[in-house]
Design a protein around this motif. Structure first.
Motif, PDB file in Angstrom:
ATOM      1  N   ARG A 313      23.636  47.133  41.366  1.00  0.00           N
ATOM      2  CA  ARG A 313      24.939  47.309  41.784  1.00  0.00           C
ATOM      3  C   ARG A 313      25.199  46.678  43.259  1.00  0.00           C
ATOM      4  NH1 ARG A 313      28.591  50.738  39.352  1.00  0.00           N
ATOM      5  NH2 ARG A 313      29.499  51.417  41.181  1.00  0.00           N
ATOM      6  N   TYR A 328      29.917  44.480  41.691  1.00  0.00           N
ATOM      7  CA  TYR A 328      29.429  43.844  40.543  1.00  0.00           C
ATOM      8  C   TYR A 328      27.942  44.442  40.129  1.00  0.00           C
ATOM      9  CZ  TYR A 328      32.714  40.200  41.186  1.00  0.00           C
ATOM     10  OH  TYR A 328      33.810  39.346  41.174  1.00  0.00           O
ATOM     11  N   THR A 336      28.633  40.294  36.249  1.00  0.00           N
ATOM     12  CA  THR A 336      29.835  40.797  35.795  1.00  0.00           C
ATOM     13  C   THR A 336      30.354  41.911  36.918  1.00  0.00           C
ATOM     14  OG1 THR A 336      28.568  42.342  34.424  1.00  0.00           O
ATOM     15  CG2 THR A 336      29.353  40.091  33.523  1.00  0.00           C
ATOM     16  N   ARG A 337      31.598  42.158  36.739  1.00  0.00           N
ATOM     17  CA  ARG A 337      32.100  43.390  37.455  1.00  0.00           C
ATOM     18  C   ARG A 337      31.568  44.715  36.659  1.00  0.00           C
ATOM     19  NH1 ARG A 337      35.923  42.459  41.070  1.00  0.00           N
ATOM     20  NH2 ARG A 337      37.071  40.257  40.975  1.00  0.00           N
ATOM     21  N   VAL A 339      31.242  48.447  35.229  1.00  0.00           N
ATOM     22  CA  VAL A 339      32.145  49.084  34.354  1.00  0.00           C
ATOM     23  C   VAL A 339      33.229  49.963  34.963  1.00  0.00           C
ATOM     24  CG1 VAL A 339      30.596  51.018  33.737  1.00  0.00           C
ATOM     25  CG2 VAL A 339      32.328  50.087  31.860  1.00  0.00           C
ATOM     26  N   ASP A 342      36.179  47.391  36.896  1.00  0.00           N
ATOM     27  CA  ASP A 342      36.276  46.326  35.961  1.00  0.00           C
ATOM     28  C   ASP A 342      37.859  46.177  35.524  1.00  0.00           C
ATOM     29  OD1 ASP A 342      36.145  47.936  34.016  1.00  0.00           O
ATOM     30  OD2 ASP A 342      34.778  46.798  32.744  1.00  0.00           O
ATOM     31  N   SER A 343      38.722  47.003  36.018  1.00  0.00           N
ATOM     32  CA  SER A 343      39.970  46.820  35.427  1.00  0.00           C
ATOM     33  C   SER A 343      41.104  47.332  36.424  1.00  0.00           C
ATOM     34  CB  SER A 343      40.154  47.461  34.036  1.00  0.00           C
ATOM     35  OG  SER A 343      40.184  48.900  34.316  1.00  0.00           O
ATOM     36  N   LEU A 376      43.458  42.257  39.061  1.00  0.00           N
ATOM     37  CA  LEU A 376      42.226  41.737  39.211  1.00  0.00           C
ATOM     38  C   LEU A 376      41.791  40.369  39.070  1.00  0.00           C
ATOM     39  CD1 LEU A 376      39.446  43.412  39.653  1.00  0.00           C
ATOM     40  CD2 LEU A 376      39.171  43.063  37.300  1.00  0.00           C
ATOM     41  N   ASP A 377      41.146  39.676  40.046  1.00  0.00           N
ATOM     42  CA  ASP A 377      40.702  38.135  40.205  1.00  0.00           C
ATOM     43  C   ASP A 377      42.124  37.567  40.579  1.00  0.00           C
ATOM     44  OD1 ASP A 377      38.122  38.477  39.079  1.00  0.00           O
ATOM     45  OD2 ASP A 377      38.971  38.683  37.272  1.00  0.00           O
TER      46      ASP A 377
END
Length: 670
Positions: A313, A328, A336-337, A339, A342-343, A376-377
């Motif tokens: 992490r 990440y 990937t972000r 879990v 990630d939202s 996000l992003d």
């Protein structure tokens, strides 16, 4: 993969009726399967209702508009029975001249399908937008009845009624239930972990089922869903590729259902934990390292001196494109972000994440300072280091450093913190924020200091929050992040009281240690209003315990430099009122009277910080014209004379010597 909502089986409907009569809804496990997709991977789903529709075929030589109608049965393709599918007619010539590529569509509230025809293998797929295809092969010499029958057969693939199932169609894996969460009065969310560890053969993951214990029939398939073509291939482990997926399944419950689940290794939840699980978490799992510069979010690399390995992490916080910042998982390919971040639902203002290793950021804690709605992003994510400064500056004081490391307690973030004494009852506005029932509030300015603490607002009397409602939960230097407010937004406060705490009796004092200034720092304040966290430099005697950081803990602590107070429990802040500030000579030799400077408050004089000088005027002289007078020349027999006298210039100027100046207020951080 995309699954529609869960459909209760007929067994599940029967159990739900028993639950509404008082039985416990005891979920036992979840399971996945490959399902039974139709030929050519055509989609299918649960039947809600059916209707007879007509395919219109115009014969050669018939009058315009004349039809030969051949009927077949078509069914709704959306679980739940919301509306009937809309079918457009296909219009074509007689069977002998039927053209390949003709099609009609089936539209439901969830998805659209199209059925397209090939004649003797000829006919291009029309691929209408936002629809899924089902191919039907027709021979050029097929009769109308044959064509209709082939269409009807194709439509039969939509006719699987999931509610009739007693088991999954093609079960592949059983999964332990991790948690059960009430979403509302009639829906619960069941969480489980899907992994391909030790999976020998891969499969297309198309169906999910949830099982429960019926008091009369034993374990039953309670609810099921099927993704059809929208399922994804789930590979075998293959010795190197390990995949884990967090599955969250929502299904119907009774408003008054007592929920439980069977004990499985490593997985158990009580009804009390269901509510706690759905609450927003303000702190995340620790990261191994944190970035110190913009990086490429791909490949195993070294971050802050830490050689990363797969799944480490990483707190990414210094990207040039700050919308990329976040938590990440390192990977050999694209990162990937994590879990838990990630939202949008998992990333909240004020969330905290600890960093374990690193040349610069080891043992630090970071807070997300971005406020408002986060996309996000798209939204820039800014992380604020509220711990590293304090820890680093205390490395020279092992006792203080060890004490912080041993007794640090991090509380969940509160919405707002008080700026004045308040009534601990009712919904009200605090620091510019409208506080409603259930909001967490840091109360820190009460006249009766024993009332301070962390509270949950209510329409009536407030109660202390569960994590701060007992002496054992109130730890010296416990930290409380504040998310909102005109004055206290994105601040961190800690409890600085020492000794035994008796809740409701001991005065609780909160200070702001991580504002960017160490305690004892003096600022030029142009407003004349002392802000929270500061005192006026007016020589006042203050408590050594209430202001312990300024007294002894800070790297620039002043102790009794400016006065011993009462000699035991108090000390004095500097007095800067009406005085000019001069830089310490400190060996420069600029101040010729440095040695004669007077007591700063603790008996120290001379060339030292804090010592004073009275006003003065540098010694100097003025030239002026002198006059004298004499009598007759003595040579002529007369007697002459000369007089000595003192002359003074006319007084000019004001009450003191000073440069051009402006008043300010000096304040000191505590």
């Amino acid at each position: 993969m995309q699954f529609p909502g869960f459909l209760l089986t007929k067994q599940g409907q029967s159990l739900l009726a028993k639950v509404q009569a008082g039985a416990v809804l005891n979920f036992t496990k979840a399971a996945t399967g490959a399902g039974q997709p139709p030929p050519d991977n055509a989609p299918f789903s649960a039947v809600a209702t059916s209707t007879v529709v007509t395919v219109d075929r115009t014969e050669t030589g018939a009058a315009a508009g004349a039809d030969v109608n051949t009927g077949f049965t078509l069914v709704e393709v959306t679980p739940g029975g919301v509306g009937l599918a809309e079918v457009t007619s296909i219009t074509c010539l007689a069977a002998a001249t039927l053209s390949g590529g003709e099609y009609f569509t089936i539209t439901s509230p969830r998805l659209a399908f199209y059925v397209w025809i090939t004649v003797d293998g000829v006919g291009a797929d029309p691929t209408p937008a936002n629809a899924i295809g089902l191919q039907v092969d027709v021979a050029a010499l097929d009769s109308d009845a044959t064509v209709a029958q082939k269409l009807a057969t194709a439509m039969d693939h939509f006719r699987l009624d999931l509610s009739d199932l007693f088991a999954l169609i093609d079960p592949r894996q059983e999964l332990a239930i991790q948690t059960i969460t009430r979403v509302d009065d009639v829906v619960s969310e069941i969480a489980t972990i899907l992994s391909n560890a030790e999976l020998v053969a891969g499969y297309y993951l198309c169906e999910l089922g949830v099982f429960a214990m019926d008091p009369d029939d034993g374990e039953i398939l309670y609810a099921v869903t099927n993704a059809g073509l929208l399922g994804d291939y789930f590979p075998a482990e293959g010795g190197t590729t390990l995949i884990e997926a967090d599955l969250r399944m929502r299904t119907t419950i009774s408003a008054d259902a007592a929920l439980s689940m069977s004990m499985t290794p490593g997985a158990w939840a009580s009804l009390a934990s269901f509510t706690a699980d759905q609450q927003e978490r303000s702190h995340k799992e620790p990261c191994r390292a944190a970035t110190t510069a913009d990086i490429v979010l791909s490949g195993l690399q070294t971050v802050d001196g830490v050689v990363l390995v797969t799944t480490d992490r990483v707190l990414v916080k210094t990207q040039n494109l700050s919308a990329e910042n976040g938590i990440y998982l390192a990977a050999a390919g694209a990162w990937t972000r994590a879990v838990d971040a990630d939202s949008i639902a998992k990333i909240k203002p004020g969330m905290l994440v600890a960093v374990v290793e690193g040349t610069i950021h080891a043992d630090s804690v970071w807070m997300l300072a971005t406020d408002g709605v986060i996309v996000l992003d798209t939204t820039p994510l800014v992380f604020f280091d509220f711990s590293k400064h304090y820890i680093d500056t205390h490395d020279t004081d092992p006792t203080a450093h060890a004490e912080m490391r041993q007794h640090q307690a991090l509380k969940d973030a509160v919405l707002v913190a008080t700026t004045a004494n308040i009534a601990l009852t009712g919904e009200q506005t605090i620091d510019g924020v409208a506080v409603v029932a259930g909001d967490a509030v840091l109360v820190k300015e009460q006249t009766a200091g024993a009332e301070n603490g962390i509270y949950l607002a209510a329409t009536g009397a407030w109660a202390r929050r569960e994590d701060a409602d007992a002496p054992a939960k109130l730890i010296t230097r416990m930290m409380v992040p504040v998310r909102s407010g005109d004055k206290n937004k994105n601040s961190i406060w800690w409890l600085i009281i020492t000794g035994t705490i008796v809740l409701g009796t001991t005065a609780l004092t909160f200070a702001e240690p991580f504002s960017g200034l160490p305690a004892g720092a003096i600022l030029d304040n142009p407003s004349g209003v002392v802000p929270p966290g500061f005192l006026e430099c007016n020589g006042a005697a203050i408590s050594r315990t209430a202001y312990v950081d300024m007294f002894s803990n800070s790297p620039i602590a002043i102790g009794t430099m400016y006065g011993v107070g009462n000699g035991s429990t108090t000390f004095n802040v500097p007095d800067r009122r009406g005085k000019f500030v001069r830089g310490w000579d400190h060996g420069a030799g600029v101040d010729p009277d440095a040695a004669s400077r007077t007591n700063r408050g603790d008996g120290t004089t001379g060339n030292n910080v804090g010592t004073s000088q009275a006003d003065g005027f540098k010694s100097h002289a003025h030239n002026y014209t002198a006059f004298s007078s004499s009598g007759p020349d003595s040579a002529a027999g007369a007697v002459g004379y000369y007089g000595n006298y003192t002359a003074a210039t006319v007084a000019a100027g004001g009450n003191e010597t000073r440069p051009l100046n402006v008043y300010t207020m000096y304040i000191i951080k505590y």
